[in-house]
Design an enzyme around this catalytic site. Structure first.
Site, PDB file in Angstrom:
ATOM      1  N   TYR A 164      32.243  32.773  47.609  1.00 45.67           N
ATOM      2  CA  TYR A 164      31.242  31.873  48.000  1.00 45.67           C
ATOM      3  C   TYR A 164      30.276  32.255  49.110  1.00 45.67           C
ATOM      4  CZ  TYR A 164      34.334  28.822  45.187  1.00 45.67           C
ATOM      5  OH  TYR A 164      34.885  28.205  44.208  1.00 45.67           O
ATOM      6  N   LYS A 217      43.300  39.320  40.555  1.00 44.15           N
ATOM      7  CA  LYS A 217      42.686  40.034  39.474  1.00 44.15           C
ATOM      8  C   LYS A 217      42.737  41.534  39.512  1.00 44.15           C
ATOM      9  CE  LYS A 217      41.702  38.996  34.733  1.00 44.15           C
ATOM     10  NZ  LYS A 217      42.961  38.845  34.138  1.00 44.15           N
ATOM     11  N   ASP A 254      45.064  34.297  35.560  1.00 43.71           N
ATOM     12  CA  ASP A 254      45.127  33.523  34.531  1.00 43.71           C
ATOM     13  C   ASP A 254      46.469  33.578  34.072  1.00 43.71           C
ATOM     14  OD1 ASP A 254      45.375  36.542  34.292  1.00 43.71           O
ATOM     15  OD2 ASP A 254      44.249  36.549  32.296  1.00 43.71           O
ATOM     16  N   ASP A 304      40.629  27.658  44.967  1.00 44.50           N
ATOM     17  CA  ASP A 304      39.654  26.552  44.710  1.00 44.50           C
ATOM     18  C   ASP A 304      40.011  25.890  43.167  1.00 44.50           C
ATOM     19  OD1 ASP A 304      37.794  24.516  44.445  1.00 44.50           O
ATOM     20  OD2 ASP A 304      36.257  25.657  44.636  1.00 44.50           O
TER      21      ASP A 304
END
Length: 375
Positions: free
Chosen positions: A139, A189, A221, A245
């Site tokens: 972000y 990840k 995931d 988020d």
């Protein structure tokens, strides 16, 4: 204790009024002196002075002991330049207060088991905390932007974290896990992203300083799947900005209503920002249909984490539990056998619960005591 209140937009002023009355009552009952001052932010500030976070509002927030925000956002401002939209004011406030950690607790209340879209046996006993890094990641990473035009146009963002950024959010997550069930799940990840490989290395290095905390690493995931499959396995989830988020909103729905969930944004030593997870709901603003409970519980987090007032915080949380157990519901939580109440009436029942336990209700949804008759 000096509190800056930011009512904001939509249902914000309604839930602020309820929460302000409860804060005054609970502090009075616990012998605490509390001064609350309101300031404009979001669309209300744009309407008043043309910017979503006026300098005077930021000054008041910086000099307060804690900041309590209701909600911001209004579709009428969506076409303004990005810097002038209400949401930009929230980002500026987080930056202006140096808030790098967002805490979102999710605890399923037994009397609301049926409200979740998941089976009761899956969500019963869920009590977890998402610790999200708030000021870094994709972000805020540079470079970012759009180049080219037509079929050749490209847009890009940069996901980046420095070791210091990872260390400070990880340290907070480890401390919180030490105060809970001593389990930490760090979400990344790392099988794909270099930035996640650094994240995992820094978390693993810090783990040696907290031998009492069990550390698990999980790909994002898989974490998203496990939150639905077996949410009780989680205690504290540590995440970066983007993953946090998404996962915190997923976790929020385990409880059955986003109108029940508080949050806190904390930094290093300055005032914290406490706010409900939900939005401003402009479609029901002014109709006395808003659910004030998330803001009330945010006020409880403020009392506990921001002001060190454990007993007062527990009193507010207990009042919420009692009122829900008695069967009172705002429209977003309404279920068979319960009593529908508006925002103001919910506040009245919470005030009554601060003084005495709310009485049980029969199956028809009628209070067994005259003092708790439904409006």
């Amino acid at each position: 204790m000096n509190i800056t209140l930011l009512p904001g937009d939509g249902i914000g002023p309604e839930i602020t009024a309820v929460t302000k009355a409860l804060l005054q009552a609970v502090c009075s009952r616990h012998g605490l002196r509390l001064a609350m001052e309101e300031a404009p932010m979001g669309g209300a500030a744009v309407a008043a002075c043309g910017e979503p976070l006026p300098e005077e509002t930021l000054r008041r927030c910086r000099t307060a002991d804690a900041v309590l925000l209701a909600a911001i956002g209004d579709p009428q401002y969506d076409r303004l330049p990005r810097w002038q939209r209400p949401e930009s004011g929230l980002l500026a406030l987080r930056a202006g207060l140096n808030l790098f950690a967002n805490l979102r607790p999710v605890k399923v209340i037994p009397s609301l088991l049926g409200a979740s879209s998941l089976k009761p046996e899956v969500v019963s006993g869920v009590d977890l905390l998402v610790v999200r890094e708030l000021t870094g990641g994709i972000y805020f990473g540079q470079p970012k932007g759009r180049i080219g035009s037509g079929a050749e146009e490209r847009a890009f963002n940069t996901m980046t974290y420095g070791a210091m950024e990872v260390d400070r959010i990880a340290a907070m997550a480890f401390r919180l896990a030490s105060q809970r069930r001593h389990q930490l799940c760090s979400v990344d990840k790392a099988n794909v992203l270099d930035v996640s490989q650094l994240w995992r290395e820094r978390v693993e290095r810090m783990a040696s300083a907290y031998p009492g905390v069990t550390v698990e690493h999980m790909y994002v995931d898989n974490a998203a799947m496990q939150l639905i499959r077996q949410p009780r396995r989680f205690d504290v989830l540590l995440t970066g900005n983007l993953f946090g988020d998404i996962l915190s909103d997923e976790a929020a729905m385990l409880s059955g209503s986003i109108g029940l969930l508080p949050s806190a944004s904390l930094g290093d030593g300055g005032p914290g920002l406490f706010e409900p997870v939900h939005g401003s709901a402009p479609d029901i603003a002014g109709q006395d249909r808003a659910n004030p409970l998330a803001m009330v519980l945010s006020a409880a987090m403020m009392l506990r984490l921001g002001l060190g007032q454990e007993d007062a915080a527990t009193a507010l949380e207990t009042a919420v539990d009692q009122v829900l157990k008695a069967g009172f519901r705002t429209p977003d939580m309404m279920a068979r056998g319960c009593v529908a109440v508006g925002c103001r009436a919910m506040g009245d029942h919470l005030l009554a619960a601060l003084d005495a336990p709310v009485e049980d209700m029969d199956a028809s949804g009628t209070s067994t005591g005259s003092s708790q008759a439904a409006p």
